[in-house]
Design a protein around this motif. Structure first.
Motif, mmCIF file in Angstrom:
data_model
loop_
_atom_site.group_PDB
_atom_site.id
_atom_site.type_symbol
_atom_site.label_atom_id
_atom_site.label_comp_id
_atom_site.label_asym_id
_atom_site.label_seq_id
_atom_site.Cartn_x
_atom_site.Cartn_y
_atom_site.Cartn_z
ATOM 1 N N GLU A 46 0.825 -1.207 0.000
ATOM 2 C CA GLU A 46 0.000 0.000 0.000
ATOM 3 C C GLU A 46 0.863 1.263 0.000
ATOM 4 O OE1 GLU A 46 -2.870 2.049 -0.673
ATOM 5 O OE2 GLU A 46 -3.620 0.083 0.007
ATOM 6 N N GLN A 47 0.442 2.275 -0.808
ATOM 7 C CA GLN A 47 1.155 3.548 -0.831
ATOM 8 C C GLN A 47 0.232 4.740 -0.589
ATOM 9 O OE1 GLN A 47 4.138 4.215 -3.851
ATOM 10 N NE2 GLN A 47 4.340 2.012 -4.254
ATOM 11 N N ASP A 48 -1.078 4.516 -0.550
ATOM 12 C CA ASP A 48 -2.023 5.588 -0.291
ATOM 13 C C ASP A 48 -1.899 6.017 1.174
ATOM 14 O OD1 ASP A 48 -4.764 6.584 0.748
ATOM 15 O OD2 ASP A 48 -4.975 6.722 -1.432
ATOM 16 N N ARG A 49 -1.598 7.304 1.384
ATOM 17 C CA ARG A 49 -1.331 7.770 2.746
ATOM 18 C C ARG A 49 -2.536 7.674 3.664
ATOM 19 N NH1 ARG A 49 2.817 12.822 3.324
ATOM 20 N NH2 ARG A 49 4.439 12.071 1.904
ATOM 21 N N ASP A 50 -3.733 7.918 3.116
ATOM 22 C CA ASP A 50 -4.926 7.833 3.964
ATOM 23 C C ASP A 50 -5.127 6.415 4.477
ATOM 24 O OD1 ASP A 50 -5.445 10.519 3.659
ATOM 25 O OD2 ASP A 50 -6.787 10.234 1.939
ATOM 26 N N VAL A 51 -4.985 5.462 3.548
ATOM 27 C CA VAL A 51 -5.136 4.050 3.945
ATOM 28 C C VAL A 51 -4.032 3.662 4.919
ATOM 29 C CG1 VAL A 51 -5.168 1.659 3.139
ATOM 30 C CG2 VAL A 51 -6.280 3.452 1.785
ATOM 31 N N LEU A 52 -2.798 4.069 4.617
ATOM 32 C CA LEU A 52 -1.679 3.762 5.502
ATOM 33 C C LEU A 52 -1.875 4.380 6.882
ATOM 34 C CD1 LEU A 52 1.296 4.189 3.012
ATOM 35 C CD2 LEU A 52 0.591 2.055 4.109
ATOM 36 N N GLY A 53 -2.439 5.609 6.905
ATOM 37 C CA GLY A 53 -2.692 6.264 8.187
ATOM 38 C C GLY A 53 -3.686 5.485 9.033
ATOM 39 N N GLN A 54 -4.735 4.950 8.400
ATOM 40 C CA GLN A 54 -5.727 4.157 9.126
ATOM 41 C C GLN A 54 -5.098 2.862 9.660
ATOM 42 O OE1 GLN A 54 -8.947 3.577 6.356
ATOM 43 N NE2 GLN A 54 -9.366 5.768 6.171
ATOM 44 N N LEU A 55 -4.278 2.229 8.810
ATOM 45 C CA LEU A 55 -3.607 1.002 9.239
ATOM 46 C C LEU A 55 -2.647 1.287 10.396
ATOM 47 C CD1 LEU A 55 -2.778 -0.606 5.765
ATOM 48 C CD2 LEU A 55 -4.454 -1.425 7.426
ATOM 49 N N ALA A 56 -1.881 2.376 10.264
ATOM 50 C CA ALA A 56 -0.922 2.725 11.314
ATOM 51 C C ALA A 56 -1.633 2.953 12.637
ATOM 52 C CB ALA A 56 -0.137 3.962 10.905
#
Length: 472
Positions: A46-56
């Motif tokens: 994944e490289q989408d920051r919004d998705v990565l932010g939710q995962l983080a």
């Protein structure tokens, strides 16, 4: 009054020390959780920051569970094909220092993880679920709960997306393994039909004599050992003098009772012929399944999957006893079913073909135990039975079980399977040597003498499998 005033500096000194220790502990936990989140994200595509932010955020909350930190926040500051950067923050409520009008203290952490090329990984988690895992450490946390925490963190770090190239199988083992009752009709299984035994006819006779105990040995508190765990018991009480006495007529009955039911709960033993129990090269030889009046094995195996919720549920569901059944340790059972989970051949054929270089797929097996083998193999029925007496004979039998364990390890390594072994609070030097020999090399062996070292071992293994690393 003067004494109270003079005591204030001392109170503040002690209070600042207590809150200071809490601060450093919370800060270390936040940094570790941020590192784990960065590694988990780096392992995904994944490289989408919004998705990565939710995962983080989900990883951080999960890994900070139980920490005395409020207002957790995490943000992805950089994300591309090569690296992930995170910053995290929170506040730790103060206790003693509130006397000085200090309510909380801010915490922060940052982490940068380098990504690696995506390859298929197949991992077998072979985890000790024996009764000895009920023991608690100095903080009151049981070994099994520490193992669950370490395993959850590993799964969360390795499987980060629904289409993850990492598949994990779970093998909870004790004296036996549970292959799941859904496999009842599988060709590789040798198990009969469930049956019941009706009670025999009750027969009563009239008697006028009874054997009466006239004297007994005194009872006293003692201990008994179950899979290395000392438990309180009562000893003594044996009859030392008895005689037959004439008594008024009474009925003495035998037989009767209720129907006894025998069923299969998913428990299997070892293959019986020759050395077929030590490898996966005889798929047509059946594993013996046992019909019991109650369940005598633990949670069922989970085959290779990238379904993270299902794996986490299975890990949380691991148990170390069922009713009065408190299982002993037979490591070869766990090892061969770890091999079976990764194998392309039956009984489980979900694994891909072996890669001569073990690159794609990369097959990995993690063996974890908290002690040495406490059972032996019975070639007559494939069961794993108690050790003999005296102790010298039992030691020889343990040695044979250890040899079986290492034979399976050697076979797995001949298939290029990468083996990590983890000794969790193991004191027996022979068991440690066996585990170190089983591992792929010295760097694949972990001597986890306490809770934090077990968590660290699983975290290190996850980083190794991910082929991602923290950058400083």
């Amino acid at each position: 009054m003067i004494t109270a005033i003079l005591a204030l500096p001392l109170i503040f000194a002690i209070g600042s020390g207590v809150d200071g220790a809490r601060y450093y502990s919370a800060r270390a936990k936040l940094q570790n959780a941020t590192d784990m989140a960065a590694l988990a994200l780096a392992a995904s595509s994944e490289q989408d920051r919004d998705v990565l932010g939710q995962l983080a955020a989900s990883y951080l909350v999960a890994n900070m569970s139980g920490a005395d930190v409020e207002g957790l926040d995490v943000s992805v500051t950089s994300a591309d094909a090569e690296q992930i950067e995170l910053t995290a923050s929170g506040k730790m409520p103060l206790t003693f220092m509130r006397l000085a009008n200090l309510v909380d203290v801010e915490l922060d952490a940052d982490a940068r993880a380098m990504r690696s090329p995506i390859r298929n990984v197949e991992l077998a988690l072979v985890l000790d679920n024996t009764w000895s895992m009920s023991e608690q450490d100095a903080s009151g946390i049981s070994k099994i709960n520490t193992l669950k925490e370490a395993s959850r963190e590993l799964v969360n770090a390795l499987i980060t997306t629904d289409d993850s190239p990492v598949r994990i199988g779970l093998v909870p083992y004790a004296d036996y393994v549970n292959v799941g009752t859904t496999n009842r009709n599988a060709a590789w299984l040798d198990v009969g039909k469930d049956y019941s035994v009706p009670p025999s006819e009750q027969v009563c006779v009239e008697k006028t004599e009874k054997t009466i105990c006239l004297a007994k040995k005194p009872t006293y508190a003692c201990t008994r050992t179950v899979d290395g765990v000392a438990e309180p018991a009562t000893c003594g009480g044996e009859c030392t003098s008895q005689e037959k006495q004439t008594v008024p007529p009474y009925k003495s009955c035998s037989g009767g009772g209720s129907t006894t039911y025998y069923k299969w709960y998913g428990c299997v033993g070892s293959r019986k012929p020759g050395t077929t129990r030590l490898d996966d090269q005889s798929p047509t030889v059946g594993y013996p399944g046992y019909l019991e009046t109650s369940q005598k094995c633990l949670s069922p195996i989970v085959k290779l999957t990238n379904d993270r919720p299902a794996l986490l549920k299975a890990i949380d569901g691991m148990v170390i006893k069922v009713g009065d059944y408190k299982p002993y340790t037979y490591i070869p059972a766990g090892m061969i079913w770890g091999q079976n989970v990764l194998s392309r051949t039956e009984p489980f054929d979900d694994g891909a073909d072996y890669d001569e270089q073990n690159v794609d797929p990369r097959k990995v097996l993690i063996l974890m135990t908290d002690g040495d083998n406490t059972l032996r193999f019975n070639a007559n029925n494939g069961r794993h039975i108690s050790l003999s007496s005296p102790a010298s004979k039992a030691a020889t039998e343990v040695s044979e079980t250890n040899k079986d364990t290492l034979s399976i390890c050697t076979y797995a390594k001949s298939k290029r399977i990468e083996i990590f072994t983890v000794a969790f609070m193991v004191s027996n030097s022979t068991a440690k040597t066996m585990l170190e020999t089983c591992a792929s090399d010295a760097k694949h062996y972990f001597d986890a003498s306490n809770r934090s070292k077990l968590l660290s071992a699983f975290s290190g293994i996850a980083r190794s499998i991910n082929q991602v690393r923290l950058a400083h």
